[in-house]
Scaffold this active site. Structure first.
Site, PDB file in Angstrom:
ATOM      1  N   ARG A 106       4.742  -1.209  -6.305  1.00  5.90           N
ATOM      2  CA  ARG A 106       3.441  -1.573  -6.862  1.00  5.90           C
ATOM      3  C   ARG A 106       3.250  -0.830  -8.186  1.00  5.90           C
ATOM      4  O   ARG A 106       3.465   0.379  -8.269  1.00  5.90           O
ATOM      5  CB  ARG A 106       2.322  -1.176  -5.909  1.00  5.90           C
ATOM      6  CG  ARG A 106       2.400  -1.828  -4.530  1.00  5.90           C
ATOM      7  CD  ARG A 106       0.997  -1.947  -3.940  1.00  5.90           C
ATOM      8  NE  ARG A 106       0.962  -2.220  -2.517  1.00  5.90           N
ATOM      9  CZ  ARG A 106       1.183  -3.408  -1.957  1.00  5.90           C
ATOM     10  NH1 ARG A 106       1.511  -4.439  -2.707  1.00  5.90           N
ATOM     11  NH2 ARG A 106       1.089  -3.566  -0.650  1.00  5.90           N
ATOM     12  N   ASP A 138     -10.747  -6.928   7.290  1.00  4.51           N
ATOM     13  CA  ASP A 138     -11.194  -5.714   6.594  1.00  4.51           C
ATOM     14  C   ASP A 138     -11.112  -5.837   5.073  1.00  4.51           C
ATOM     15  O   ASP A 138     -11.711  -5.055   4.360  1.00  4.51           O
ATOM     16  CB  ASP A 138     -10.460  -4.453   7.104  1.00  4.51           C
ATOM     17  CG  ASP A 138      -8.956  -4.531   6.984  1.00  4.51           C
ATOM     18  OD1 ASP A 138      -8.448  -5.559   6.507  1.00  4.51           O
ATOM     19  OD2 ASP A 138      -8.284  -3.553   7.381  1.00  4.51           O
ATOM     20  N   ARG A 139     -10.357  -6.813   4.570  1.00  6.94           N
ATOM     21  CA  ARG A 139     -10.281  -6.982   3.109  1.00  6.94           C
ATOM     22  C   ARG A 139     -11.235  -8.060   2.644  1.00  6.94           C
ATOM     23  O   ARG A 139     -11.666  -8.912   3.430  1.00  6.94           O
ATOM     24  CB  ARG A 139      -8.866  -7.399   2.701  1.00  6.94           C
ATOM     25  CG  ARG A 139      -7.825  -6.359   2.978  1.00  6.94           C
ATOM     26  CD  ARG A 139      -6.487  -6.796   2.453  1.00  6.94           C
ATOM     27  NE  ARG A 139      -5.526  -5.719   2.599  1.00  6.94           N
ATOM     28  CZ  ARG A 139      -4.459  -5.553   1.838  1.00  6.94           C
ATOM     29  NH1 ARG A 139      -4.194  -6.425   0.887  1.00  6.94           N
ATOM     30  NH2 ARG A 139      -3.631  -4.543   2.031  1.00  6.94           N
ATOM     31  N   ARG A 156       3.948  -1.435  11.286  1.00  7.09           N
ATOM     32  CA  ARG A 156       4.073  -2.854  10.944  1.00  7.09           C
ATOM     33  C   ARG A 156       5.542  -3.220  10.872  1.00  7.09           C
ATOM     34  O   ARG A 156       6.323  -2.562  10.175  1.00  7.09           O
ATOM     35  CB  ARG A 156       3.411  -3.157   9.600  1.00  7.09           C
ATOM     36  CG  ARG A 156       1.931  -3.043   9.713  1.00  7.09           C
ATOM     37  CD  ARG A 156       1.195  -3.783   8.648  1.00  7.09           C
ATOM     38  NE  ARG A 156      -0.198  -3.387   8.773  1.00  7.09           N
ATOM     39  CZ  ARG A 156      -1.064  -3.397   7.792  1.00  7.09           C
ATOM     40  NH1 ARG A 156      -0.703  -3.820   6.601  1.00  7.09           N
ATOM     41  NH2 ARG A 156      -2.297  -3.022   7.986  1.00  7.09           N
ATOM     42  N   LYS A 172     -12.470  -0.324   6.304  1.00  8.98           N
ATOM     43  CA  LYS A 172     -13.028  -1.188   5.270  1.00  8.98           C
ATOM     44  C   LYS A 172     -13.516  -2.464   5.952  1.00  8.98           C
ATOM     45  O   LYS A 172     -13.096  -2.773   7.060  1.00  8.98           O
ATOM     46  CB  LYS A 172     -11.997  -1.466   4.188  1.00  8.98           C
ATOM     47  CG  LYS A 172     -10.667  -2.024   4.644  1.00  8.98           C
ATOM     48  CD  LYS A 172      -9.711  -2.013   3.461  1.00  8.98           C
ATOM     49  CE  LYS A 172      -8.394  -2.689   3.767  1.00  8.98           C
ATOM     50  NZ  LYS A 172      -7.439  -1.826   4.425  1.00  8.98           N
ATOM     51  N   ASP A 192      -9.335 -11.277   5.041  1.00  9.73           N
ATOM     52  CA  ASP A 192      -7.916 -11.338   5.418  1.00  9.73           C
ATOM     53  C   ASP A 192      -7.706 -11.496   6.928  1.00  9.73           C
ATOM     54  O   ASP A 192      -8.658 -11.753   7.664  1.00  9.73           O
ATOM     55  CB  ASP A 192      -7.190 -10.092   4.914  1.00  9.73           C
ATOM     56  CG  ASP A 192      -7.603  -8.849   5.675  1.00  9.73           C
ATOM     57  OD1 ASP A 192      -8.743  -8.826   6.182  1.00  9.73           O
ATOM     58  OD2 ASP A 192      -6.790  -7.905   5.781  1.00  9.73           O
ATOM     59  N   SER A 204      -2.646  -7.136   9.386  1.00 10.74           N
ATOM     60  CA  SER A 204      -3.602  -7.334   8.306  1.00 10.74           C
ATOM     61  C   SER A 204      -3.379  -8.624   7.526  1.00 10.74           C
ATOM     62  O   SER A 204      -3.427  -9.712   8.072  1.00 10.74           O
ATOM     63  CB  SER A 204      -3.564  -6.115   7.397  1.00 10.74           C
ATOM     64  OG  SER A 204      -4.609  -6.161   6.494  1.00 10.74           O
ATOM     65  N   HIS A 205      -3.077  -8.480   6.235  1.00 12.29           N
ATOM     66  CA  HIS A 205      -2.957  -9.622   5.335  1.00 12.29           C
ATOM     67  C   HIS A 205      -1.562 -10.252   5.404  1.00 12.29           C
ATOM     68  O   HIS A 205      -1.312 -11.256   4.753  1.00 12.29           O
ATOM     69  CB  HIS A 205      -3.215  -9.160   3.907  1.00 12.29           C
ATOM     70  CG  HIS A 205      -2.346  -7.982   3.560  1.00 12.29           C
ATOM     71  ND1 HIS A 205      -2.565  -6.742   4.107  1.00 12.29           N
ATOM     72  CD2 HIS A 205      -1.246  -7.868   2.795  1.00 12.29           C
ATOM     73  CE1 HIS A 205      -1.640  -5.907   3.660  1.00 12.29           C
ATOM     74  NE2 HIS A 205      -0.820  -6.564   2.869  1.00 12.29           N
ATOM     75  N   SER A 265      -6.779  -2.551  -3.268  1.00 12.94           N
ATOM     76  CA  SER A 265      -6.135  -3.532  -2.391  1.00 12.94           C
ATOM     77  C   SER A 265      -7.168  -4.359  -1.632  1.00 12.94           C
ATOM     78  O   SER A 265      -6.973  -4.677  -0.468  1.00 12.94           O
ATOM     79  CB  SER A 265      -5.213  -2.808  -1.415  1.00 12.94           C
ATOM     80  OG  SER A 265      -5.941  -1.835  -0.680  1.00 12.94           O
ATOM     81  N   ASP A 295      -7.277  -9.543   9.519  1.00 15.87           N
ATOM     82  CA  ASP A 295      -8.081  -8.779  10.478  1.00 15.87           C
ATOM     83  C   ASP A 295      -9.490  -8.473   9.979  1.00 15.87           C
ATOM     84  O   ASP A 295     -10.211  -7.682  10.598  1.00 15.87           O
ATOM     85  CB  ASP A 295      -7.361  -7.479  10.861  1.00 15.87           C
ATOM     86  CG  ASP A 295      -7.124  -6.562   9.666  1.00 15.87           C
ATOM     87  OD1 ASP A 295      -7.009  -7.076   8.542  1.00 15.87           O
ATOM     88  OD2 ASP A 295      -7.057  -5.334   9.857  1.00 15.87           O
ATOM     89  N   THR A 331       1.232   3.127   6.024  1.00 18.93           N
ATOM     90  CA  THR A 331      -0.102   3.256   5.440  1.00 18.93           C
ATOM     91  C   THR A 331      -1.185   2.945   6.465  1.00 18.93           C
ATOM     92  O   THR A 331      -2.240   3.555   6.489  1.00 18.93           O
ATOM     93  CB  THR A 331      -0.266   2.289   4.238  1.00 18.93           C
ATOM     94  OG1 THR A 331       0.836   2.461   3.350  1.00 18.93           O
ATOM     95  CG2 THR A 331      -1.541   2.546   3.477  1.00 18.93           C
TER      96      THR A 331
HETATM   97  C1  G16 Z   1      -3.747  -1.031   4.269  1.00 20.40           C
HETATM   98  C2  G16 Z   1      -4.505   0.257   4.168  1.00 20.40           C
HETATM   99  C3  G16 Z   1      -5.139   0.378   2.821  1.00 20.40           C
HETATM  100  C4  G16 Z   1      -4.103   0.222   1.725  1.00 20.40           C
HETATM  101  C5  G16 Z   1      -3.365  -1.083   1.918  1.00 20.40           C
HETATM  102  C6  G16 Z   1      -2.204  -1.240   0.956  1.00 20.40           C
HETATM  103  O1  G16 Z   1      -4.645  -2.093   4.224  1.00 20.40           O
HETATM  104  O2  G16 Z   1      -5.509   0.352   5.163  1.00 20.40           O
HETATM  105  O3  G16 Z   1      -5.754   1.624   2.739  1.00 20.40           O
HETATM  106  O4  G16 Z   1      -4.701   0.246   0.472  1.00 20.40           O
HETATM  107  O5  G16 Z   1      -2.837  -1.141   3.218  1.00 20.40           O
HETATM  108  O6  G16 Z   1      -1.288  -0.242   1.222  1.00 20.40           O
HETATM  109  P1  G16 Z   1       0.135  -0.256   0.554  1.00 20.40           P
HETATM  110  O7  G16 Z   1      -0.112  -0.251  -0.928  1.00 20.40           O
HETATM  111  O8  G16 Z   1       0.794   0.990   1.060  1.00 20.40           O
HETATM  112  O9  G16 Z   1       0.838  -1.523   0.964  1.00 20.40           O
HETATM  113  P2  G16 Z   1      -4.534  -3.284   5.269  1.00 20.40           P
HETATM  114  O10 G16 Z   1      -5.622  -4.232   4.875  1.00 20.40           O
HETATM  115  O11 G16 Z   1      -3.155  -3.837   5.078  1.00 20.40           O
HETATM  116  O12 G16 Z   1      -4.717  -2.654   6.601  1.00 20.40           O
END
Ligand code: G16
Length: 538
Positions: A491, A281-282, A22, A376, A277, A113-114, A365, A279, A18
């Site tokens: 999910r 962005d959240r 990772r 974001k 979070d 990220s998170h 999310s 990085d 996504t």
């Molecule tokens: C990433 C993506 C988001 C997505 C989120 C959750 O966020 O940039 O667009 O909504 O993952 O994705 P999934 O449901 O596939 O785990 P982040 O903040 O992790 O970079």
């Protein structure tokens, strides 16, 4: 300095998900692993000759080492300039901004990220294109193709660079420019929001807390909230970034930021609280006695954005990911502007933003952002909320209630089943897909698999989640996460609409319990995953 060519064998599974690649940190630490992925990026984008890249990350364990590797490889491949955040730090939105303001060709952002950080936790690496946004699917597919056939990579035999001092240095023929990670970003925020109004609100006794969760936004929040906006010292909590995020889980939701939630729910809690979070962005938005779901936050921001100078001209349109609640659509409808529904992943907003079709975007999310960058942006969302609060002079709770009384309420929750056996998870999804064609159980109007056709370039993305539409207008969505690093995360997104003069103040999980039960009955989710309840409910 002569570039060195080194042989390498392809690694399995370097498929960006996504949001980039990772994996567990130890996977990234295997000799040659970072090199293989980075060389695949460079090959997929047609080489590095003469190019400028922005490089930085959220400071998690292995951030510094990976940056040194990338710098050597970029220099060996003929890049002209690397712009690096001091100490290797750059929040994701700040990196997006730097790519844009410096006219860079792209950026390499190091973050999971998170997800937690540490040698036994998670690491990530993604490539952003010249508009500042995550590489679209065409580019990530080309990168993945390269990873399968890679035979060699290019690097330099040099010592590590000192990334602690701001200024310019050289590496081979490449200029390395180390910049303050906060300066350009803070300047951008100042152009978007009414800092005087927010400063006056705070000076008037409005109380707030921002939890940086030991992650990258600490320095940004301290400079902007405590420095430029005059909030008292101590407003920013956990503001010093650490490689393992204080051994926490830097995910701003009611589970992982529970102490902050407890604080706003207490009688002497602050008027407003927020968290970001790993990085940056959240975001999570809280008011005294109330948690604002990300879907509601997007809708409230869309309805009120023109109160901020950067959006005074109004919005061109609002975009949300498919599993995000339809609350923002109701605002767009009333404003007579475009409403777009994209697959999960910020990369899908890029074309809409570039084409001027959408001004605000958001996801369930905990992601909200606008056309100011192409990621974001957690702190941006916090500042827009503060700007709105300063202008409307109402509490968060009253703003939310007023919103529901105007547009109705989309009760919404996401239930996550984490680290489920991948085959079991695929089986559950496959069986649900098979149900779509057959006779549907009572109470269900339609089941489909979401496909998206990008209105700008016509590209099509299939299999972006299963949707279950109920006769009474309620909706459930199921998809597998593309950001996990262990087994599969299922999910389940639950949503039910209540009209403006209906019951607007029910407890969310109570309001959604019948839909959750219907999904379980339809899929056998709990029994098949071996769970009695979701691991996380947001
Ligand atoms: C990433 C993506 C988001 C997505 C989120 C959750 O966020 O940039 O667009 O909504 O993952 O994705 P999934 O449901 O596939 O785990 P982040 O903040 O992790 O970079």
């Amino acid at each position: 300095m002569t570039p060195v060519t080194k042989p390498i064998s392809p690694f399995e599974g370097q498929k960006p998900g996504t949001s980039g690649l990772r994996k567990k940190t130890r996977v990234f630490m295997q000799p040659g692993y970072v090199e293989a992925f980075v060389q695949s990026i460079f090959n997929a984008i047609g080489g590095c000759a003469g190019k400028t890249f922005v490089i930085g990350g959220d400071g998690r364990y292995f951030n510094a080492e990976a940056i040194q590797t990338i710098l050597r490889m970029a220099a060996a491949s003929g890049a002209a300039r690397a712009i690096v955040g001091q100490g290797g730090l750059l929040s994701t939105p700040a990196a997006s901004n730097l790519i844009r303001v410096r006219g860079a060709d792209g950026g390499l952002i190091l973050s999971a990220s998170h997800n937690p950080g540490g040698i036994d936790e998670d690491f990530g690496l993604k490539y952003n294109i010249s508009n500042g946004g995550p590489a679209p699917e065409g580019v990530t597919a080309a990168i993945f193709d390269q990873t399968k056939t890679l035979r060699e990579y290019y690097t330099l035999d040099t010592d590590d660079l000192d990334l602690s001092a701001i200024g310019e240095t050289t590496l081979g023929g490449m200029t390395v420019e180390i910049v303050d990670p906060v300066t350009d970003y803070a300047a951008l925020m100042q152009t978007l929001f009414d800092f005087d109004a927010i400063r006056a609100l705070i000076a008037d006794g409005f109380t707030l807390r921002f939890d940086a969760m030991h992650a990258v936004t600490g320095p940004y929040a301290k400079t902007i909230i405590e420095g430029m906006l005059g909030a008292p010292e101590g407003t920013v909590l956990n503001g010093v970034p650490s490689v393992d995020f204080g051994k926490g889980h830097p995910d701003p939701n009611p589970i992982w930021a529970k102490p902050l939630v407890d604080m706003v729910m207490s009688s002497d809690g602050p008027d407003f609280a927020a968290a970001s979070d790993g990085d940056g962005d959240r975001n999570m938005i809280l008011g005294k006695g109330v948690y604002v779901t990300p879907s509601d936050s997007l809708a409230v921001l869309a309805a009120n954005a023109p109160l901020a100078p950067g959006y005074a001209r109004g919005l061109a349109g609002v975009a949300r990911s498919m599993p995000t609640s339809r609350a923002a659509d109701r605002v767009a409808d009333k404003l007579g502007i475009g409403a777009y529904e994209t697959p999960t992943g910020w990369k899908f907003f890029g074309n809409l933003l570039d084409a001027g079709k959408a001004t605000l975007c958001g996801e369930e999310s905990a992601g909200t952002g606008s056309d100011h960058v192409r990621e974001k942006d957690g702190l941006w969302a916090v500042l827009l909320w503060l700007n709105i609060l300063a202008k409307r002079k109402m509490s968060v709770k009253d703003i939310l209630l007023d919103h529901w009384q105007t547009y109705g309420r989309d009760y919404y929750s996401r239930h996550d089943y984490e680290a489920v056996d991948s085959a079991v998870a695929e089986g559950i999804m496959g069986d649900l897909k098979a149900l779509a064609d057959g006779p549907l159980p009572d109470g269900i109007q339609k089941i489909d698999s979401f496909s998206y056709t990008d209105p700008v370039d016509g590209s099509v993305s299939h299999n972006q989640g299963m949707r279950v539409f109920f006769d009474d207008g309620a909706r459930a969505v199921m998809r597998l996460s593309g950001t996990g690093t262990e087994g599969a995360t299922i999910r389940v997104y639950l949503e039910r609409y209540e009209v403006p003069d209906g019951d607007l103040t029910n407890e969310t999980q109570d309001a959604l319990a019948p839909i959750a039960a219907a999904v379980d009955e339809l899929t056998g989710l709990k029994e098949r995953s071996g769970r009695t309840a979701p691991d996380v409910m947001t």
